[in-house]
Write an enzyme that holds these catalytic residues in place. Sequence first.
Site, PDB file in Angstrom:
ATOM      1  N   HIS A 101       4.445 -21.686  -6.712  1.00 30.48           N
ATOM      2  CA  HIS A 101       4.171 -22.460  -5.498  1.00 30.48           C
ATOM      3  C   HIS A 101       4.394 -21.616  -4.240  1.00 30.48           C
ATOM      4  CE1 HIS A 101       4.174 -25.961  -8.146  1.00 30.48           C
ATOM      5  NE2 HIS A 101       5.328 -25.508  -8.618  1.00 30.48           N
ATOM      6  N   SER A 151     -11.000  -0.540   9.170  1.00 28.78           N
ATOM      7  CA  SER A 151     -11.380  -1.463  10.230  1.00 28.78           C
ATOM      8  C   SER A 151     -12.038  -0.672  11.342  1.00 28.78           C
ATOM      9  CB  SER A 151     -10.153  -2.208  10.769  1.00 28.78           C
ATOM     10  OG  SER A 151     -10.469  -2.886  11.977  1.00 28.78           O
TER      11      SER A 151
END
Length: 518
Positions: A225, A349
Amino acid sequence: MALSNATQFTTFNLLNPQKPTNPFPSSHVSFPPPSFTTFKPITATMSQIHSSNNLQLSTLTSLSPLDGRYREKVKDLAPIMGEYGLNYYRVIVEIKWLLKLSEISEIVEVPAFSDDAKAYLQGLIDDFSVNDVMEIKNFERITNHDVKAVEYFLKQKCQSNAEIAKVLEFFHFACTSEDINNLAHALMLKEAMNSVIFPVMDKIIKALCTMAKDNAHISMLSRTHGQPASPTTLGKEMAIFAVRLSRERKELSQVEILGKFAGAVGNYNAHLSAYPDVNWPGIAQEFVQSLGLSFNPYVAQIETHDYMAKIFHSFIQFNNILIDFDRDVWGYISLGYFKQITKAGEIGSSTMPHKVNPIDFENSEGNLGVANGGFSHLSMKLPISRWQRDLTDSTVLRNMGVNFGYSLLAYKSTLQGIGKLQVNEARLSEDLDQCWEVLAEPIQTVMRRYGVPEPYEKLKALTRGKAITKESIRDFIEGLDIPHDAKTYLLKLTPHTYVGSAVELARTVEHEVNNILN
């Protein structure tokens, strides 16, 4: 809903934006056109400027990225799954059927061929080329029927051989087009999987086994979780994917690839009208099996495609597991558990020079999604055909290669990404050092064994929502009323060592994978 008089919509003619047109009556309030209408008119579209007649087909002008940008990575599929491959396998089926007819004693009109005639027919298969496909396509322009074009092509090719020329009309004897097509598609699938897809799948599984063994001992914080959970090892998490993928790989290899050869509606109607004493179902079974396929005796005009649905469902599942892997590794890279080997000249990038993006795993995930969309449609559509057949399967089947192509592209991206990974043990260790609370599980489990009341509740009170340190855990253990040996074991335990059988599971994964695949 009625528009109020205060509302006005203005549309613009793209070829003359100076003159807006009003779709509503003049009673509506008009607003002045926006300032961008001062742009010069668009005088031509891209398609007008760059006419398709002026552009040669290439990797730059291809409509599909598989034949364009990614051509080099999927080119091994092209001669198998494209138009060339389909016609090649049709030629094989047509020639093999003529040879089979020559072996049936009741069909005296087609005597056994000489070795020279057999060699001539085999040469048509062995020497099949793009030029042959072009000849077939020329016939198709006249016939508007692709399978009939193959028949005419073979008849033309065999006119020069006196022996075969006597039996030209036995090409395509008693066949419906689907008799030829279903076997051609089956042979395409078999060859594509065995020669191209399975070897790359096996490379992925092998790479994951290697990652599992190499990193079997490297402890890692689990996250259930998204929250810190009982530790594992990096190798064991890789082992899970190796085993999962190997199971699907085995499923794919075990699907029976079926073929039919029973005529227009599956009853050998035409066959029996010409030669009623021949055991046509037995002949058809022998013929289909001689091609390395399994025989389907109960069919309409088409082979029912159920086996194809099984194959495509298995591909979807294999691809889903690989998506799960891609996303997990993407997350581990984000956490810093993996670094990526950089390559000189590469840019992560366009604006942030520091970035090294996990593009291989992202590309893999994206292309697996495209492949699964296509496989899903194929698996749901192909087993459905109106009455004895409709033609919707024909155009859909031409897209098998597309879905294989996107899968192959994704598999190679995943392999490329794996090859760039470097484990950052310091970062893995740092996370474990900050999560001593994960030892709450073994402590309360040992407490249960020795009858300490409310062990879960006591550990919950100690750990939940609080900063837990090595010292606080040791103090808690020291205060437990449990045997000395048990207390000593717990005091030696750390987040790094509390990994259960993870190390052994990772080290033995290759044995497990081999058991599955063999």
